[in-house]
Design a protein around this motif. Structure first.
Motif, PDB file in Angstrom:
ATOM      1  N   LEU A  12       0.828  -1.200   0.000  1.00 44.86           N
ATOM      2  CA  LEU A  12       0.000   0.000   0.000  1.00 44.86           C
ATOM      3  C   LEU A  12       0.863   1.251   0.000  1.00 44.86           C
ATOM      4  CD1 LEU A  12      -2.498  -1.089   2.790  1.00 44.86           C
ATOM      5  CD2 LEU A  12      -2.808  -1.280   0.335  1.00 44.86           C
ATOM      6  N   HIS A  13       0.347   2.277  -0.646  1.00 42.42           N
ATOM      7  CA  HIS A  13       0.938   3.612  -0.552  1.00 42.42           C
ATOM      8  C   HIS A  13      -0.198   4.543  -0.148  1.00 42.42           C
ATOM      9  CE1 HIS A  13       3.365   7.115  -1.177  1.00 42.42           C
ATOM     10  NE2 HIS A  13       2.381   7.631  -1.892  1.00 42.42           N
ATOM     11  N   ILE A  14      -0.013   5.196   0.983  1.00 44.13           N
ATOM     12  CA  ILE A  14      -1.041   6.072   1.510  1.00 44.13           C
ATOM     13  C   ILE A  14      -0.451   7.472   1.634  1.00 44.13           C
ATOM     14  CG2 ILE A  14      -2.579   6.523   3.461  1.00 44.13           C
ATOM     15  CD1 ILE A  14      -2.177   3.457   4.146  1.00 44.13           C
ATOM     16  N   SER A  15      -1.048   8.420   0.945  1.00 48.16           N
ATOM     17  CA  SER A  15      -0.631   9.813   1.077  1.00 48.16           C
ATOM     18  C   SER A  15      -1.795  10.598   1.666  1.00 48.16           C
ATOM     19  CB  SER A  15      -0.220  10.382  -0.283  1.00 48.16           C
ATOM     20  OG  SER A  15      -1.359  10.596  -1.097  1.00 48.16           O
ATOM     21  N   LEU A  16      -1.627  11.903   1.796  1.00 50.13           N
ATOM     22  CA  LEU A  16      -2.721  12.715   2.331  1.00 50.13           C
ATOM     23  C   LEU A  16      -3.918  12.751   1.397  1.00 50.13           C
ATOM     24  CD1 LEU A  16      -0.672  15.674   3.808  1.00 50.13           C
ATOM     25  CD2 LEU A  16      -1.796  13.832   5.055  1.00 50.13           C
ATOM     26  N   LYS A  17      -3.680  12.569   0.074  1.00 49.83           N
ATOM     27  CA  LYS A  17      -4.757  12.662  -0.903  1.00 49.83           C
ATOM     28  C   LYS A  17      -5.166  11.333  -1.517  1.00 49.83           C
ATOM     29  CE  LYS A  17      -4.008  17.346  -2.577  1.00 49.83           C
ATOM     30  NZ  LYS A  17      -3.826  18.156  -3.780  1.00 49.83           N
ATOM     31  N   TYR A  18      -4.241  10.386  -1.624  1.00 49.02           N
ATOM     32  CA  TYR A  18      -4.516   9.180  -2.399  1.00 49.02           C
ATOM     33  C   TYR A  18      -4.134   7.904  -1.651  1.00 49.02           C
ATOM     34  CZ  TYR A  18      -4.688  12.671  -6.075  1.00 49.02           C
ATOM     35  OH  TYR A  18      -4.999  13.775  -6.815  1.00 49.02           O
ATOM     36  N   VAL A  19      -4.813   6.828  -2.033  1.00 49.07           N
ATOM     37  CA  VAL A  19      -4.496   5.491  -1.546  1.00 49.07           C
ATOM     38  C   VAL A  19      -4.276   4.618  -2.776  1.00 49.07           C
ATOM     39  CG1 VAL A  19      -5.330   3.459  -0.304  1.00 49.07           C
ATOM     40  CG2 VAL A  19      -5.908   5.742   0.527  1.00 49.07           C
ATOM     41  N   LEU A  42     -12.319   6.556 -10.086  1.00 49.04           N
ATOM     42  CA  LEU A  42     -12.452   6.594  -8.626  1.00 49.04           C
ATOM     43  C   LEU A  42     -12.351   8.011  -8.094  1.00 49.04           C
ATOM     44  CD1 LEU A  42     -11.155   3.444  -8.788  1.00 49.04           C
ATOM     45  CD2 LEU A  42     -11.399   3.903  -6.380  1.00 49.04           C
ATOM     46  N   LYS A  43     -11.516   8.792  -8.723  1.00 47.62           N
ATOM     47  CA  LYS A  43     -11.324  10.169  -8.283  1.00 47.62           C
ATOM     48  C   LYS A  43     -12.639  10.940  -8.348  1.00 47.62           C
ATOM     49  CE  LYS A  43      -7.629  13.402  -9.118  1.00 47.62           C
ATOM     50  NZ  LYS A  43      -6.682  13.872 -10.118  1.00 47.62           N
ATOM     51  N   PHE A  46     -17.799   9.150  -5.844  1.00 46.84           N
ATOM     52  CA  PHE A  46     -17.855   9.253  -4.380  1.00 46.84           C
ATOM     53  C   PHE A  46     -16.960  10.349  -3.820  1.00 46.84           C
ATOM     54  CE2 PHE A  46     -18.141   4.687  -5.494  1.00 46.84           C
ATOM     55  CZ  PHE A  46     -19.486   4.521  -5.267  1.00 46.84           C
ATOM     56  N   ASP A  47     -16.335  11.136  -4.671  1.00 39.92           N
ATOM     57  CA  ASP A  47     -15.427  12.182  -4.226  1.00 39.92           C
ATOM     58  C   ASP A  47     -14.292  11.595  -3.390  1.00 39.92           C
ATOM     59  OD1 ASP A  47     -14.834  14.869  -4.480  1.00 39.92           O
ATOM     60  OD2 ASP A  47     -15.834  15.424  -2.615  1.00 39.92           O
ATOM     61  N   LEU A  48     -13.841  10.386  -3.746  1.00 37.01           N
ATOM     62  CA  LEU A  48     -12.826   9.692  -2.959  1.00 37.01           C
ATOM     63  C   LEU A  48     -11.425  10.245  -3.154  1.00 37.01           C
ATOM     64  CD1 LEU A  48     -13.910   5.993  -3.495  1.00 37.01           C
ATOM     65  CD2 LEU A  48     -14.346   7.438  -1.529  1.00 37.01           C
ATOM     66  N   GLY A  49     -11.139  10.772  -4.320  1.00 39.29           N
ATOM     67  CA  GLY A  49      -9.774  11.150  -4.635  1.00 39.29           C
ATOM     68  C   GLY A  49      -9.271  12.385  -3.928  1.00 39.29           C
ATOM     69  N   ARG A  50     -10.094  13.017  -3.137  1.00 40.35           N
ATOM     70  CA  ARG A  50      -9.681  14.272  -2.524  1.00 40.35           C
ATOM     71  C   ARG A  50      -8.907  14.097  -1.217  1.00 40.35           C
ATOM     72  NH1 ARG A  50     -11.677  16.404  -6.504  1.00 40.35           N
ATOM     73  NH2 ARG A  50     -13.708  17.237  -6.935  1.00 40.35           N
ATOM     74  N   ILE A  59     -12.426   1.281   2.017  1.00 45.47           N
ATOM     75  CA  ILE A  59     -13.377   0.199   1.752  1.00 45.47           C
ATOM     76  C   ILE A  59     -13.566   0.017   0.248  1.00 45.47           C
ATOM     77  CG2 ILE A  59     -15.788  -0.520   2.037  1.00 45.47           C
ATOM     78  CD1 ILE A  59     -15.671   0.965   4.789  1.00 45.47           C
ATOM     79  N   VAL A  60     -13.737   1.117  -0.465  1.00 49.76           N
ATOM     80  CA  VAL A  60     -13.918   1.044  -1.918  1.00 49.76           C
ATOM     81  C   VAL A  60     -12.650   0.523  -2.589  1.00 49.76           C
ATOM     82  CG1 VAL A  60     -14.308   2.415  -4.012  1.00 49.76           C
ATOM     83  CG2 VAL A  60     -15.732   2.789  -1.994  1.00 49.76           C
ATOM     84  N   VAL A  61     -11.481   0.962  -2.126  1.00 48.29           N
ATOM     85  CA  VAL A  61     -10.213   0.465  -2.670  1.00 48.29           C
ATOM     86  C   VAL A  61     -10.143  -1.058  -2.492  1.00 48.29           C
ATOM     87  CG1 VAL A  61      -7.705   0.425  -2.282  1.00 48.29           C
ATOM     88  CG2 VAL A  61      -8.903   2.603  -2.493  1.00 48.29           C
ATOM     89  N   GLY A  62     -10.497  -1.549  -1.315  1.00 48.21           N
ATOM     90  CA  GLY A  62     -10.487  -2.995  -1.068  1.00 48.21           C
ATOM     91  C   GLY A  62     -11.471  -3.744  -1.941  1.00 48.21           C
ATOM     92  N   GLU A  63     -12.663  -3.180  -2.131  1.00 52.73           N
ATOM     93  CA  GLU A  63     -13.681  -3.836  -2.971  1.00 52.73           C
ATOM     94  C   GLU A  63     -13.221  -3.944  -4.424  1.00 52.73           C
ATOM     95  OE1 GLU A  63     -17.291  -1.611  -2.427  1.00 52.73           O
ATOM     96  OE2 GLU A  63     -17.611  -2.414  -0.414  1.00 52.73           O
TER      97      GLU A  63
END
Length: 130
Positions: A12-19, A42-43, A46-50, A59-63
């Motif tokens: 995994l790479h987790i930043s402040l904005k992205y997973v 994805l961005k 669901f407004d996930l990319g922000r 959860i969406v990334v895992g799905e």
């Protein structure tokens, strides 16, 4: 003591904005399945990319990763045996400054994979869920 062969590993790479989540074949270094909130679909959805602070992001990334793993399992039969995750290593990576936030993201992705019937073996069981 026999060594555990990690044929497929969750990274995994987790930043402040992205997973970004990858499943890598450690025998040859190839990425077998990948998903990132930086992806256009994805961005915008669901407004996930922000931000990674949105609890639905992991959860969406895992799905989505679980669906991609299932597709890849057709051409990589060994993948059906599951993937390995070094949870403590993923939590301690740089990214989100708060280690508890990293822990919630990592465990949310792993639990989402498990909820979608992907076998995930945690290599470091001492690294507990927050």
């Amino acid at each position: 003591m026999a060594t555990l062969r990690k044929a497929y590993e969750l990274r995994l790479h987790i930043s402040l904005k992205y997973v970004t989540a990858n499943v890598m074949d450690t025998s040859n270094g190839q990425i077998v399945a990948q998903v990132s909130t930086i992806e256009h679909a994805l961005k915008n959805a669901f407004d996930l990319g922000r931000t990674t602070k949105n609890p639905q992001t992991a959860i969406v990334v895992g799905e989505i990763l679980s669906r991609r793993i299932k597709l890849e399992a057709l051409s990589h039969p060994v993948l059906k045996h599951g993937i390995h995750a070094n949870v403590c290593k993923q939590i301690q990576k740089k990214g989100v400054e708060d280690e508890n936030a990293n822990s919630r993201i990592v465990w949310s992705i792993i639990n989402s994979l498990r909820d979608n019937r992907i076998r995930v073996t945690v290599i470091d069981p001492d690294c507990n869920e927050v």
